[in-house]
Enzyme design. Sequence first.
Site, mmCIF file in Angstrom:
data_model
loop_
_atom_site.group_PDB
_atom_site.id
_atom_site.type_symbol
_atom_site.label_atom_id
_atom_site.label_comp_id
_atom_site.label_asym_id
_atom_site.label_seq_id
_atom_site.Cartn_x
_atom_site.Cartn_y
_atom_site.Cartn_z
ATOM 1 C CG ASP A 267 -5.152 -0.179 -1.264
ATOM 2 O OD1 ASP A 267 -5.198 0.892 -0.733
ATOM 3 O OD2 ASP A 267 -6.272 -0.449 -1.870
ATOM 4 C CG ASN A 268 -4.346 2.240 -3.588
ATOM 5 O OD1 ASN A 268 -3.437 2.049 -2.744
ATOM 6 N ND2 ASN A 268 -5.552 2.669 -3.371
ATOM 7 C CG ASP B 90 -2.167 1.106 1.193
ATOM 8 O OD1 ASP B 90 -2.656 1.636 2.047
ATOM 9 O OD2 ASP B 90 -2.258 1.707 -0.044
ATOM 10 C CE LYS C 98 -0.593 3.477 -4.005
ATOM 11 N NZ LYS C 98 -0.760 2.779 -2.747
ATOM 12 C CD GLU D 52 -8.528 4.835 -0.166
ATOM 13 O OE1 GLU D 52 -8.650 3.526 -0.909
ATOM 14 O OE2 GLU D 52 -7.304 5.226 -0.174
HETATM 15 O O1 LIG Z 1 -0.217 7.068 -2.577
HETATM 16 C C1 LIG Z 1 -0.832 6.278 -2.099
HETATM 17 N N1 LIG Z 1 -0.240 5.599 -0.986
HETATM 18 C C2 LIG Z 1 1.126 5.796 -0.873
HETATM 19 C C3 LIG Z 1 1.483 6.939 0.184
HETATM 20 C C4 LIG Z 1 2.983 7.269 0.224
HETATM 21 C C5 LIG Z 1 3.773 5.904 0.517
HETATM 22 C C6 LIG Z 1 5.067 6.462 1.234
HETATM 23 N N2 LIG Z 1 5.566 5.189 1.362
HETATM 24 C C7 LIG Z 1 5.606 4.469 2.477
HETATM 25 C C8 LIG Z 1 6.467 3.265 2.478
HETATM 26 N N3 LIG Z 1 7.410 3.618 1.107
HETATM 27 C C9 LIG Z 1 6.927 4.699 0.763
HETATM 28 C C10 LIG Z 1 -2.349 6.183 -2.341
HETATM 29 C C11 LIG Z 1 -2.870 7.377 -2.993
HETATM 30 C C12 LIG Z 1 -4.368 7.232 -2.921
HETATM 31 C C13 LIG Z 1 -5.007 8.085 -4.011
HETATM 32 C C14 LIG Z 1 -6.075 7.676 -4.737
HETATM 33 C C15 LIG Z 1 -6.708 8.706 -5.521
HETATM 34 C C16 LIG Z 1 -6.350 10.193 -5.322
HETATM 35 F F1 LIG Z 1 -6.838 10.921 -6.213
HETATM 36 C C17 LIG Z 1 -5.198 10.453 -4.886
HETATM 37 C C18 LIG Z 1 -4.509 9.479 -3.982
HETATM 38 C C19 LIG Z 1 -5.133 6.389 -2.419
HETATM 39 C C20 LIG Z 1 -4.393 5.189 -2.179
HETATM 40 O O2 LIG Z 1 -5.100 4.061 -1.175
HETATM 41 C C21 LIG Z 1 -3.178 5.111 -1.798
HETATM 42 O O3 LIG Z 1 -2.574 4.026 -0.940
HETATM 43 MG MG LIG Z 2 -3.929 2.513 -0.513
#
Ligand SMILES: O=C(NCCCCCn1ccnc1)c1cc(-c2ccc(F)cc2)cc(O)c1O
Ligand SMILES: [Mg+2]
Length: 214
Positions: A169-170, A141, A144, A199
């Site tokens: 996820d996603n 998660d 991506k 979500e």
């Molecule tokens: O980017 C996401 N997650 C990673 C966050 C940073 C991780 C940092 N990290 C942690 C460990 N190594 C690196 C994410 C984005 C969205 C989303 C969907 C639509 C939208 F319009 C905007 C956003 C929905 C999710 O469910 C997500 O998980």
């Molecule tokens: Mg996610």
Amino acid sequence: TGSTRPQRLLRAVQKNATQGDPQSVINAIDHFCRHKEWAMNVGDEKGSILDSVVSEVNPSTALELGTYCGYSTVRIARLLPPGSQLITLEFNPAYAAVAKQVIGWAGLQDKVQLVEGPSGDLIPQMKDLFGVQSFDFVFLDHWKDRYLPDAKLLEECSLLRKGSVLLADNVICPGTPEYLEYIRNSPRYESRYFKSHLEYTKVEDGLEKSVFLG
Ligand SMILES: O=C(NCCCCCn1ccnc1)c1cc(-c2ccc(F)cc2)cc(O)c1O
Ligand SMILES: [Mg+2]
């Protein structure tokens, strides 16, 4: 200097959830994200699918890539059998600081190891740092574009065993095309797509469950 969204989410947990009650923490975050401010937690709809996969696997050792505020960390850890461990990796220190407090409010700190840093550097250290032989369950998660390289890294580091389950996820929104292409065409995995929604929205999204065949 105002507060951040993760800090406002934490305040909602401290205000509306009961200490030591993981379900009340989950409910408080879902209420905040549905009625106050959207945040990128896996959410209640995909969260129920996550719950069913975790319960089916019943993991002794689990890994989460991408902690954020700790919502899915709490969902997973509350279902773990006694003596099992969830390791969760977060790159962003501000997210990690909030997640630590959310996990603590749920009373699940003894089941969770929260590690700050880049997954690409930390995954090869899992055996040395935590004495992990292999992971029964992995929840992807985080960034991506890291799903595919980190899945390959888990294979290369022999951190997957016959039957290990990856849940991503996603895979539709924001989307993980390279990961899906690889995992669905690899003879080393058996994959299934669970159609759901992004979500707290009506936008399509889903989870990809992949069993490592060894
Ligand atoms: O980017 C996401 N997650 C990673 C966050 C940073 C991780 C940092 N990290 C942690 C460990 N190594 C690196 C994410 C984005 C969205 C989303 C969907 C639509 C939208 F319009 C905007 C956003 C929905 C999710 O469910 C997500 O998980
Ligand atoms: Mg996610």
